[in-house]
Design an enzyme around this catalytic site. Structure first.
Site, PDB file in Angstrom:
ATOM      1  N   SER A   6       0.834  -1.196   0.000  1.00 31.58           N
ATOM      2  CA  SER A   6       0.000   0.000   0.000  1.00 31.58           C
ATOM      3  C   SER A   6       0.876   1.256   0.000  1.00 31.58           C
ATOM      4  O   SER A   6       1.719   1.416  -0.873  1.00 31.58           O
ATOM      5  CB  SER A   6      -0.968  -0.043   1.185  1.00 31.58           C
ATOM      6  N   ASP A 147      -5.238  -3.689  -3.056  1.00 35.88           N
ATOM      7  CA  ASP A 147      -4.217  -3.420  -2.041  1.00 35.88           C
ATOM      8  C   ASP A 147      -3.736  -4.716  -1.376  1.00 35.88           C
ATOM      9  O   ASP A 147      -4.536  -5.499  -0.862  1.00 35.88           O
ATOM     10  CB  ASP A 147      -4.847  -2.496  -0.996  1.00 35.88           C
TER      11      ASP A 147
END
Length: 315
Positions: A6, A147
């Site tokens: 992320s 993600d």
């Protein structure tokens, strides 16, 4: 090796993407990397009234569009491909189509430069930061990537395993005693709940935000990150000692975890001026001050290493 998930994936990509004018240097300095957040953050996390209405404030669609994030990534990182990264690189994402982890790795891209894994660095950035409910998934070859935090919020175990399974380019055939791992967190705030509260939760109790986040999200992401921290510490710092005290975790000699406690939760998409210019810089200073001795030790040990010569990827 740089590994990230992320926002950590964006940091890893920024520090390894080569500068177009001087390809032996990274495209972004630390100051320029901070600009990714302070300058681009308010545009990335901005919603028009139409976007709010169209998605019912994020309940029936992603809260944010990809345009500003994509523009920022391409502006900061350029159009370089993964195989041209300056150091070994592992960035995580999750494939919702095949339901399995999906990694962007420099060594895989260099091994097969014509393969689907030699993607532009921007692809890796968009995939690893496609946080569910915040951004749309990123499509690569018909696969919906999101993600990597859904399975590796703390990617330290990913990095360790990738280092240990190297059998090609130097360094290779490593064991855990050869590794020095520095894991940097993004701040920790955890609210506990009593048995009286948890025992009565149904679907809404688990998914409705409480103190900034849904309890189910905090439990799964926080639990996975804490587990990775403990396993890395056990593997690298105390492989022969089963009696590890929580206060010992992440304090060397081979695994360091740098994390700052948060007095209150900061939403993932809080790009307000006070947060970006006051709160987060103050927390960074706190992190540095509280870990000054360990940071000095890490730097001194890193400076002992003889870096491998720059090895540009083949054209």
């Amino acid at each position: 090796m740089f590994a990230g998930t992320s926002t950590g994936g964006l940091v890893a990509l920024s520090l390894t993407a080569p500068d177009q004018q001087n390809p032996e240097r990274p495209a972004a300095s630390a100051d320029e990397l901070a600009g990714f957040y302070t300058e681009d953050g308010p545009k990335i996390f901005h919603r028009s009234l139409w976007q709010k209405l169209r998605t019912l404030w994020g309940w029936i669609g992603p809260k944010y569009t990809l345009g500003p994030l994509e523009d920022a990534i391409e502006h900061r990182l350029g159009t370089t491909k993964i195989r041209h990264a300056l150091r070994e690189l592992v960035v995580t994402s999750y494939d919702m189509t095949d339901r399995q982890p999906y990694f962007f790795k420099r060594w895989r891209a260099r091994e097969a430069p014509e393969s689907d894994r030699n993607r532009p660095i921007a692809d890796a950035g968009l995939a690893t930061s496609a946080a569910p409910t915040y951004f749309p998934s990123h499509e690569i070859d018909g696969h919906a990537l999101v993600d990597g935090g859904v399975f590796a919020a703390n990617p330290v175990i990913v990095a360790i395993v990738e280092a240990l399974k190297r059998f090609g380019d130097d360094p290779h055939h490593l064991d855990q005693d050869d590794l020095l791992v520095v894991s940097i967190g993004t701040g920790l705030h955890e609210d506990g709940y009593s048995q009286a509260q948890v025992s009565g939760w149904g679907k809404l109790g688990w998914i409705l935000p409480q103190n900034g986040e849904p309890p189910i999200l905090g439990a799964t992401l926080g639990g996975a990150a804490d587990g990775a921290d403990h396993w890395a510490h056990t593997l690298l710092n105390h492989p022969d000692d089963p009696h590890i005290q929580p206060a010992e975790v992440g304090h060397g000699p081979r695994y360091f975890r740098l994390q700052v406690p948060l007095t209150e939760s900061i939403p993932l998409d809080d790009a307000g001026e006070q947060t970006l210019t006051e709160t987060l810089p103050a927390l960074a200073e706190q992190l540095i001050d509280e870990n000054e001795a360990e940071i000095a030790e890490i730097v001194e040990r890193l400076l002992r290493f003889e870096p491998l010569p720059y090895d540009p990827a083949p054209n």
